[in-house]
Design an enzyme around this catalytic site. Structure first.
Site, PDB file in Angstrom:
ATOM      1  N   SER A 140      10.170   0.306   4.327  1.00 26.31           N
ATOM      2  CA  SER A 140      11.050  -0.509   3.488  1.00 26.31           C
ATOM      3  C   SER A 140      12.275   0.329   3.152  1.00 26.31           C
ATOM      4  O   SER A 140      12.243   1.563   3.281  1.00 26.31           O
ATOM      5  CB  SER A 140      10.318  -0.890   2.191  1.00 26.31           C
ATOM      6  N   TYR A 153       4.942   1.302  -5.300  1.00 24.55           N
ATOM      7  CA  TYR A 153       5.271   0.695  -3.999  1.00 24.55           C
ATOM      8  C   TYR A 153       6.134   1.665  -3.194  1.00 24.55           C
ATOM      9  O   TYR A 153       5.858   1.944  -2.024  1.00 24.55           O
ATOM     10  CB  TYR A 153       6.011  -0.629  -4.222  1.00 24.55           C
TER      11      TYR A 153
HETATM   12  N1  LIG Z   1       9.801  -8.961   2.100  1.00 26.51           N
HETATM   13  C1  LIG Z   1      10.556  -7.895   1.869  1.00 26.51           C
HETATM   14  O1  LIG Z   1      11.593  -7.957   1.170  1.00 26.51           O
HETATM   15  C2  LIG Z   1      10.168  -6.574   2.475  1.00 26.51           C
HETATM   16  C3  LIG Z   1      11.111  -5.536   2.435  1.00 26.51           C
HETATM   17  C4  LIG Z   1      10.764  -4.325   2.965  1.00 26.51           C
HETATM   18  C5  LIG Z   1       9.520  -4.121   3.529  1.00 26.51           C
HETATM   19  N2  LIG Z   1       8.614  -5.142   3.548  1.00 26.51           N
HETATM   20  C6  LIG Z   1       7.300  -4.882   4.149  1.00 26.51           C
HETATM   21  O2  LIG Z   1       7.076  -5.801   5.188  1.00 26.51           O
HETATM   22  C7  LIG Z   1       5.665  -5.937   5.379  1.00 26.51           C
HETATM   23  C8  LIG Z   1       5.319  -7.416   5.486  1.00 26.51           C
HETATM   24  O3  LIG Z   1       5.538  -8.017   4.221  1.00 26.51           O
HETATM   25  P1  LIG Z   1       6.151  -9.474   4.052  1.00 26.51           P
HETATM   26  O4  LIG Z   1       7.399  -9.342   3.292  1.00 26.51           O
HETATM   27  O5  LIG Z   1       6.172 -10.196   5.334  1.00 26.51           O
HETATM   28  O6  LIG Z   1       5.068 -10.092   3.023  1.00 26.51           O
HETATM   29  P2  LIG Z   1       3.950 -11.218   3.197  1.00 26.51           P
HETATM   30  O7  LIG Z   1       4.538 -12.488   3.653  1.00 26.51           O
HETATM   31  O8  LIG Z   1       3.206 -11.206   1.908  1.00 26.51           O
HETATM   32  O9  LIG Z   1       3.028 -10.633   4.359  1.00 26.51           O
HETATM   33  C9  LIG Z   1       2.114  -9.609   4.114  1.00 26.51           C
HETATM   34  C10 LIG Z   1       1.044  -9.658   5.177  1.00 26.51           C
HETATM   35  O10 LIG Z   1       0.135  -8.568   4.937  1.00 26.51           O
HETATM   36  C11 LIG Z   1      -1.175  -9.081   5.046  1.00 26.51           C
HETATM   37  N3  LIG Z   1      -2.115  -8.290   4.274  1.00 26.51           N
HETATM   38  C12 LIG Z   1      -2.125  -8.008   2.959  1.00 26.51           C
HETATM   39  N4  LIG Z   1      -3.209  -7.279   2.636  1.00 26.51           N
HETATM   40  C13 LIG Z   1      -3.891  -7.081   3.793  1.00 26.51           C
HETATM   41  C14 LIG Z   1      -5.083  -6.419   4.128  1.00 26.51           C
HETATM   42  N5  LIG Z   1      -5.830  -5.785   3.209  1.00 26.51           N
HETATM   43  N6  LIG Z   1      -5.480  -6.411   5.422  1.00 26.51           N
HETATM   44  C15 LIG Z   1      -4.759  -7.042   6.362  1.00 26.51           C
HETATM   45  N7  LIG Z   1      -3.623  -7.710   6.114  1.00 26.51           N
HETATM   46  C16 LIG Z   1      -3.202  -7.718   4.835  1.00 26.51           C
HETATM   47  C17 LIG Z   1      -1.106 -10.519   4.575  1.00 26.51           C
HETATM   48  O11 LIG Z   1      -2.141 -11.283   5.203  1.00 26.51           O
HETATM   49  P3  LIG Z   1      -3.522 -11.718   4.523  1.00 26.51           P
HETATM   50  O12 LIG Z   1      -3.280 -11.927   3.073  1.00 26.51           O
HETATM   51  O13 LIG Z   1      -3.848 -12.976   5.275  1.00 26.51           O
HETATM   52  O14 LIG Z   1      -4.468 -10.615   4.841  1.00 26.51           O
HETATM   53  C18 LIG Z   1       0.242 -10.940   5.145  1.00 26.51           C
HETATM   54  O15 LIG Z   1       0.080 -11.403   6.459  1.00 26.51           O
HETATM   55  C19 LIG Z   1       4.989  -5.211   4.220  1.00 26.51           C
HETATM   56  O16 LIG Z   1       4.550  -3.938   4.645  1.00 26.51           O
HETATM   57  C20 LIG Z   1       6.111  -5.065   3.217  1.00 26.51           C
HETATM   58  O17 LIG Z   1       5.927  -3.975   2.353  1.00 26.51           O
HETATM   59  C21 LIG Z   1       8.914  -6.373   3.050  1.00 26.51           C
END
Ligand SMILES: NC(=O)c1ccc[n+]([C@@H]2O[C@H](COP(=O)([O-])OP(=O)(O)OC[C@H]3O[C@@H](n4cnc5c(N)ncnc54)[C@H](OP(=O)(O)O)[C@@H]3O)[C@@H](O)[C@H]2O)c1
Length: 273
Positions: A140, A153
């Site tokens: 991130s 985080y």
């Molecule tokens: N959105 C942003 O602004 C942003 C910015 C920078 C970085 N990121 C990073 O991008 C990545 C994806 O996040 P996102 O924004 O797409 O959020 P999201 O829509 O909440 O997706 C998160 C994913 O992680 C999975 N997950 C959570 N706990 C898990 C576990 N114990 N085992 C396996 N899967 C798990 C969830 O699936 P299930 O609940 O079905 O398991 C979901 O598919 C993360 O690492 C986040 O930190 C996001």
């Protein structure tokens, strides 16, 4: 020459992981979607197959090392290799440290850091044996700066960046990539943390966040087909030449110390091509 890859994407049931899986499947790769919400994965795989793409899913909890190994071993047994692991699963329950939401801290460490390490532990032996493979760790912009409410985080994401840097140095025959998206609309703010804070962040992301497919699209543009405003800038090249845009107000955190934020095999990537 068949350039199709076997790609395992963790956290593929929503957000960035889902968008990445869609993009890679459409590009002709065989994607293995992992997450806990298998109903979602099943729907997505059915949709991808209906569109003529190559996809499968597996129930995966990245906090469970034995479970991650079992999924990886199953893919290896059936396909002979995993070319790319996208270590994407993550959570972000925000709160002030003084709120002492220790359970949330531990969950973030378990999913965001241990989960990434579990993925690496599961795929590394076969990749080392083949002397080929790519591990993509989704960190991130919070891997480069700390803001109030996102302390733990950020700590996990700094750690993911450290693991990625170190692994890259230790494994010259593999490609190791760290991807640092900016604010992106997804389900990341939907659970955990302090309710008021999660609401506020959700509003902010709704206003200025990128569509979750921005990082996975091949056209280098935001959801509007251009940077959201003049205040946005590309932070680098991501998967398959994509650019991810981040708000300029957070720009000082990007490129810090010459660290390139994004770059899967792109020229900006400091690791091997
Ligand atoms: N959105 C942003 O602004 C942003 C910015 C920078 C970085 N990121 C990073 O991008 C990545 C994806 O996040 P996102 O924004 O797409 O959020 P999201 O829509 O909440 O997706 C998160 C994913 O992680 C999975 N997950 C959570 N706990 C898990 C576990 N114990 N085992 C396996 N899967 C798990 C969830 O699936 P299930 O609940 O079905 O398991 C979901 O598919 C993360 O690492 C986040 O930190 C996001």
């Amino acid at each position: 020459m068949n350039t199709s890859k076997i790609v395992l994407v963790t956290g593929a049931s929503s957000g960035i992981g889902e968008a990445t899986a869609r993009r890679l499947a459409a590009a002709g790769h065989h994607v293995v979607l992992g997450a806990r919400r298998v109903d979602r994965l099943a729907r997505l795989v059915a949709e991808l197959k209906e569109a003529g793409h190559d996809a499968e899913y597996a129930e995966l909890d990245v906090t469970d090392l034995a479970g991650v190994r079992a999924v990886v071993d199953d893919v290896l047994a059936r396909h002979g290799r995993i070319d790319v692991l996208v270590n994407n699963a993550g959570i972000m329950p925000l709160s002030m440290v003084e709120d002492l939401r220790v359970d949330d801290w531990n969950r973030m460490i378990d999913v965001n850091l241990r989960g990434v390490l579990h993925g690496i532990a599961a795929v590394l032996p076969s990749m080392r044996e083949r002397r080929a493979g790519q591990i993509i760790n989704v960190a991130s912009t919070a891997a480069n700066r700390v803001d109030p409410t996102g302390v733990v985080y950020s700590a996990t994401k700094y750690a993911v960046r450290a693991v990625s840097e170190g692994l890259r140095q230790e494994t010259p025959d593999l490609r190791v990539t760290v991807v640092c998206p900016g604010l992106t609309r997804s389900e990341l703010t939907h659970s955990g943390g302090t309710e008021q804070l999660q609401d506020a962040v959700r509003d902010a992301v709704g206003e200025v966040g990128l569509d979750s497919s921005a990082g996975a699209r091949g056209d280098s543009r935001s959801r509007a087909g251009r940077p959201p405003s003049a205040d946005w800038f590309p932070t680098g090249a991501a998967a398959h030449g994509t650019l991810i845009w981040a708000p300029r107000s957070r720009g000082e955190t990007c490129g810090q110390g010459g660290h390139v934020q994004l770059g899967v095999g792109g020229r900006l990537h400091r690791g091997r091509e």
